[in-house]
Design an enzyme around this catalytic site. Structure first.
Site, PDB file in Angstrom:
ATOM      1  N   GLY A  97       0.796  -1.225   0.000  1.00  0.00           N
ATOM      2  CA  GLY A  97       0.000   0.000   0.000  1.00  0.00           C
ATOM      3  C   GLY A  97       0.823   1.266   0.000  1.00  0.00           C
ATOM      4  N   CYS A  98       2.136   1.127  -0.043  1.00  0.00           N
ATOM      5  CA  CYS A  98       3.016   2.291  -0.088  1.00  0.00           C
ATOM      6  C   CYS A  98       3.554   2.442  -1.511  1.00  0.00           C
ATOM      7  CB  CYS A  98       4.195   2.126   0.875  1.00  0.00           C
ATOM      8  SG  CYS A  98       3.722   2.098   2.606  1.00  0.00           S
ATOM      9  N   ALA A  99       3.556   3.665  -2.011  1.00  0.00           N
ATOM     10  CA  ALA A  99       4.089   3.916  -3.353  1.00  0.00           C
ATOM     11  C   ALA A  99       5.596   3.680  -3.374  1.00  0.00           C
ATOM     12  CB  ALA A  99       3.762   5.329  -3.795  1.00  0.00           C
TER      13      ALA A  99
END
Length: 138
Positions: A47-49
Site C-alpha cells: 500500500g506504499c508507493a
C-alpha cells in the site's frame, strides 16, 4: 534516535511547510539503516508507493513490549517511518493497538500536506504495526 517528544517539540517551532519537510528528511537521514536481510518480502509494507520495510520484534508475556525497525527507499518516506517508529517502538502491544499515530501527524501539522499516495502509505504502515501488536496480545 530522537524521541517522539523531541520531535513534537521541534515541529512546534517550524511554521513553514518547507521547513517541516526538511526536518522530516533530516529525521529520515538519522534513521539507522535496516539490515539487508530485513528488507524481505515479508517485511515489505503493502500500500506504499515507495518501498517501505518494517521489522517487528517483541518481548514475552501477555502484553509484550514491541520494537519496530524500518526503512524506505525515499527520503521523505524514510522520515515518516522515523516518526512512526518513535511513536510506536517501546510501547506495550496494547499501547500500540490503542494509539493512532494519524492523530499525531495531524498534531504536528504534516497530515494535511501529504499527497494522497503518501497519506495512504502512512495509513498502511500504521495499520500493519497495530495489527502485528494485536497478534502478540494473549
Amino acid at each position: 534516535m530522537t524521541t517522539l517528544e523531541q520531535m513534537i517539540d521541534d515541529f512546534a517551532f517550524l511554521d513553514d511547510w518547507e521547513d517541516r519537510m526538511r526536518f522530516v528528511i533530516e529525521l529520515g537521514k538519522a534513521l539507522p539503516d535496516l539490515a539487508d536481510e530485513d528488507k524481505s518480502a515479508d517485511n515489505k509494507v503493502q500500500g506504499c508507493a515507495s518501498q517501505v520495510w518494517l521489522a517487528t520484534s517483541s518481548g514475552n508475556g501477555a502484553d509484550p513490549v514491541m520494537t519496530y525497525r524500518g526503512d524506505s527507499d525515499a527520503f521523505i518516506v524514510r522520515g515518516l517511518v522515523a516518526i512512526v517508529l518513535a511513536a510506536y517502538s517501546g510501547k506495550t502491544a496494547s499501547g500500540v493497538v490503542e494509539f493512532d499515530a494519524i492523530d499525531l501527524f495531524k498534531q504536528i501539522g504534516l497530515l494535511e500536506h501529504l499527497s494522497a499516495q503518501r497519506a495512504n502509505g502512512l495509513r498502511s504502515m500504521i495499520q500493519r504495526i497495530r495489527e502485528e501488536a494485536a497478534r502478540r496480545l494473549v
